[in-house]
Design a protein around this motif. Structure first.
Motif, mmCIF file in Angstrom:
data_model
loop_
_atom_site.group_PDB
_atom_site.id
_atom_site.type_symbol
_atom_site.label_atom_id
_atom_site.label_comp_id
_atom_site.label_asym_id
_atom_site.label_seq_id
_atom_site.Cartn_x
_atom_site.Cartn_y
_atom_site.Cartn_z
ATOM 1 N N LYS A 2 -14.506 5.013 4.602
ATOM 2 C CA LYS A 2 -14.111 3.877 5.435
ATOM 3 C C LYS A 2 -12.703 4.087 5.997
ATOM 4 C CE LYS A 2 -16.990 0.146 4.113
ATOM 5 N NZ LYS A 2 -17.117 -1.215 3.637
ATOM 6 N N LYS A 3 -12.508 3.461 7.169
ATOM 7 C CA LYS A 3 -11.233 3.669 7.846
ATOM 8 C C LYS A 3 -10.444 2.359 7.902
ATOM 9 C CE LYS A 3 -9.584 5.733 12.120
ATOM 10 N NZ LYS A 3 -10.020 6.532 13.248
ATOM 11 N N ILE A 4 -9.151 2.479 7.706
ATOM 12 C CA ILE A 4 -8.274 1.307 7.803
ATOM 13 C C ILE A 4 -7.241 1.548 8.910
ATOM 14 C CG2 ILE A 4 -6.564 -0.110 6.586
ATOM 15 C CD1 ILE A 4 -7.985 0.598 3.980
ATOM 16 N N ASP A 30 -5.720 7.259 -1.201
ATOM 17 C CA ASP A 30 -6.338 8.271 -0.332
ATOM 18 C C ASP A 30 -7.870 8.248 -0.340
ATOM 19 O OD1 ASP A 30 -6.622 9.263 -2.783
ATOM 20 O OD2 ASP A 30 -5.174 10.919 -2.552
ATOM 21 N N ARG A 31 -8.460 7.180 -0.888
ATOM 22 C CA ARG A 31 -9.922 7.094 -0.805
ATOM 23 C C ARG A 31 -10.393 6.528 0.536
ATOM 24 N NH1 ARG A 31 -7.783 3.553 -4.323
ATOM 25 N NH2 ARG A 31 -8.224 1.339 -3.989
ATOM 26 N N PHE A 32 -9.447 6.258 1.453
ATOM 27 C CA PHE A 32 -9.790 5.796 2.809
ATOM 28 C C PHE A 32 -9.136 6.714 3.827
ATOM 29 C CE2 PHE A 32 -9.749 1.943 0.201
ATOM 30 C CZ PHE A 32 -11.025 1.453 0.467
ATOM 31 N N SER A 87 -11.210 -2.264 8.640
ATOM 32 C CA SER A 87 -10.328 -3.420 8.481
ATOM 33 C C SER A 87 -9.011 -3.081 9.169
ATOM 34 C CB SER A 87 -10.095 -3.746 7.006
ATOM 35 O OG SER A 87 -9.332 -2.743 6.408
ATOM 36 N N VAL A 88 -8.253 -4.125 9.520
ATOM 37 C CA VAL A 88 -6.988 -3.900 10.222
ATOM 38 C C VAL A 88 -5.865 -4.599 9.450
ATOM 39 C CG1 VAL A 88 -5.734 -4.197 12.400
ATOM 40 C CG2 VAL A 88 -8.213 -3.879 12.437
ATOM 41 N N ILE A 89 -4.807 -3.852 9.191
ATOM 42 C CA ILE A 89 -3.636 -4.435 8.537
ATOM 43 C C ILE A 89 -2.542 -4.596 9.597
ATOM 44 C CG2 ILE A 89 -1.802 -4.042 6.831
ATOM 45 C CD1 ILE A 89 -3.843 -2.437 5.198
ATOM 46 N N PHE A 90 -1.941 -5.773 9.642
ATOM 47 C CA PHE A 90 -0.822 -6.007 10.569
ATOM 48 C C PHE A 90 0.463 -6.049 9.758
ATOM 49 C CE2 PHE A 90 -4.625 -7.823 12.326
ATOM 50 C CZ PHE A 90 -4.586 -7.451 13.657
ATOM 51 N N MET A 91 1.453 -5.318 10.191
ATOM 52 C CA MET A 91 2.744 -5.408 9.502
ATOM 53 C C MET A 91 3.905 -5.190 10.471
ATOM 54 S SD MET A 91 2.414 -1.982 7.123
ATOM 55 C CE MET A 91 3.887 -2.269 6.166
ATOM 56 N N ASP A 92 5.083 -5.716 10.113
ATOM 57 C CA ASP A 92 6.260 -5.559 10.965
ATOM 58 C C ASP A 92 6.842 -4.159 10.818
ATOM 59 O OD1 ASP A 92 5.939 -8.100 11.793
ATOM 60 O OD2 ASP A 92 7.724 -8.929 10.808
ATOM 61 N N GLU A 108 -7.925 -5.833 -2.660
ATOM 62 C CA GLU A 108 -8.561 -7.150 -2.458
ATOM 63 C C GLU A 108 -9.725 -7.021 -1.476
ATOM 64 O OE1 GLU A 108 -8.142 -10.223 -3.604
ATOM 65 O OE2 GLU A 108 -6.380 -9.891 -4.866
ATOM 66 N N TRP A 109 -9.478 -6.265 -0.412
ATOM 67 C CA TRP A 109 -10.522 -6.069 0.609
ATOM 68 C C TRP A 109 -11.730 -5.336 -0.003
ATOM 69 C CZ3 TRP A 109 -11.352 -1.228 3.650
ATOM 70 C CH2 TRP A 109 -12.330 -1.397 4.636
ATOM 71 N N GLU A 110 -11.440 -4.327 -0.826
ATOM 72 C CA GLU A 110 -12.517 -3.570 -1.484
ATOM 73 C C GLU A 110 -13.364 -4.481 -2.371
ATOM 74 O OE1 GLU A 110 -10.105 -0.343 -3.253
ATOM 75 O OE2 GLU A 110 -11.887 0.882 -2.844
ATOM 76 N N SER A 111 -12.697 -5.485 -2.951
ATOM 77 C CA SER A 111 -13.463 -6.365 -3.844
ATOM 78 C C SER A 111 -14.221 -7.430 -3.052
ATOM 79 C CB SER A 111 -12.535 -7.004 -4.870
ATOM 80 O OG SER A 111 -11.716 -7.950 -4.217
ATOM 81 N N GLY A 112 -14.194 -7.360 -1.722
ATOM 82 C CA GLY A 112 -15.051 -8.230 -0.907
ATOM 83 C C GLY A 112 -14.328 -9.318 -0.140
ATOM 84 N N VAL A 113 -13.007 -9.434 -0.309
ATOM 85 C CA VAL A 113 -12.273 -10.470 0.429
ATOM 86 C C VAL A 113 -12.106 -10.012 1.883
ATOM 87 C CG1 VAL A 113 -10.133 -11.795 0.533
ATOM 88 C CG2 VAL A 113 -11.012 -11.036 -1.680
ATOM 89 N N LYS A 114 -12.454 -10.883 2.840
ATOM 90 C CA LYS A 114 -12.440 -10.436 4.246
ATOM 91 C C LYS A 114 -11.089 -10.666 4.934
ATOM 92 C CE LYS A 114 -17.130 -10.041 5.735
ATOM 93 N NZ LYS A 114 -17.857 -10.079 4.478
#
Ligand code: UDP
Ligand code: MG
Length: 311
Positions: A2-4, A30-32, A87-92, A108-114
């Protein structure tokens, strides 16, 4: 695998880029696989050059250069448009959103939280005055929009592809990114993790008092038409007050033979009615201005160039 995607809007952050990239790579599991997307929001310092250099050594790092400064909210939207991750992470870009928190967001995302939001439990960079204004702003915003947006929830967050696709359907140019999540009501899919925000690594905040005020007014008007309703109630109240005022002077004259005092009464009536008129008109004007801007349907942003983003 999976890609982030990690989306980072930057505006004159030349002193932060190198350190930020190093910290991100040393923290992500590094699993993504990853893509790191910098949205250069019209920087005038060496930000563009520095990112270009990093891009030439690592094609996981991508750069989109705007033709001018469009603001943080629009830069995040552009990042969302081009991100390809699951999934997309937004950061400053100033290290106030610590990369050391990335493993927690991702697990958290891996455990199913969207949707994984973050909450600052302090803010080393902000004054007491800022905190008081911010909580006042959120009170007004929540009252006007009938939402429960929390203070101290920055734009440091992870959003699953499912919600990214929903968010991409919002086309308005005047937007508060965090507010859109409340509109779609994704609370049941949301977790929040707390963190301590450090000071900026380098440079100064890009939000001065006036920019923050503009953002506050924009976001309120973008999310609610309640100010129009308030203007209506205000006018009705004023109407009844003027009737009472008139009745009072009529009765004074009728029972006691007193004439209404002249100059001050007149002056007050003119100034109160004049300023109320202007107030109601300007609320209407703000909305009409926004209709005007939105109806042009202009592109949200314009692109000057891109690196590592072909296809
Ligand atoms: N930023 C941007 N465009 C702007 C203003 C800010 O892309 O017009 C970026 C900035 O480079 C940083 C992030 O948005 O990566 C947050 O800005 P800043 O740190 O100045 O805000 P603060 O943390 O003080 O609220
Ligand atoms: Mg900052």
């Amino acid at each position: 695998m999976k890609k982030i995607s990690i989306v980072i809007p930057v505006y004159n952050e030349e002193g932060n880029i190198q350190k930020l990239v190093e910290e991100i790579w040393s923290n992500v599991p590094d699993r993504f696989s990853y893509e790191l997307i910098f949205i250069n929001d019209g920087s005038t310092d060496k930000t563009e050059k520095i990112i270009e250099n990093i891009c030439s050594n690592d094609d996981r790092i991508k750069l989109l250069n705007f033709t001018k400064n469009y603001g943080h909210e629009i830069a995040m939207s552009a990042g969302m448009d081009i991100a390809q991750g699951d999934s997309v992470i937004f950061m400053d870009g100033d290290l106030q959103h610590p990369p050391s928190l990335l493993p927690k967001l991702i697990s958290e995302w891996e455990s199913g939280v969207k949707i994984v939001l973050t909450k600052r439990v302090n803010n080393a960079d902000k004054s007491l005055f800022y905190s008081v204004c911010a909580s006042f702003y959120y009170k007004i915003l929540n009252y006007l929009c009938e939402h429960d947006m929390k203070t101290n929830t920055p734009d440091f967050r992870l959003i699953d592809r499912y919600y990214i696709e929903i968010l991409k359907k919002f086309k308005e140019s005047s937007r508060l990114f965090r507010g859109l999540l409340y509109i779609i009501n994704a609370e049941s899919d949301t977790e929040t993790i707390e963190f301590v925000a450090p000071k900026r690594y380098s440079g100064k905040t890009k939000y001065n008092f006036f920019k923050l005020m503009n953002l506050a007014i924009d976001s309120i008007l973008a999310f609610s038409i309640r100010p129009l309703r308030i203007a209506l109630f205000f006018s009705i109240t004023l109407f009844f007050l003027s009737i009472l005022f008139g009745l009072y002077f009529l009765l004074e004259w009728f029972f006691y033979g007193n004439d209404a005092p002249g100059f001050m009464t007149l002056l007050l009536t003119i100034t109160i009615l004049g300023s109320s008129n202007l107030f109601v008109l300007s609320v209407i004007g703000e909305y009409i201005g926004r209709i005007h801007m939105e109806s042009k349907n202009r592109p949200l942003y314009t692109i000057k160039s891109a690196v590592n983003l072909n296809g």
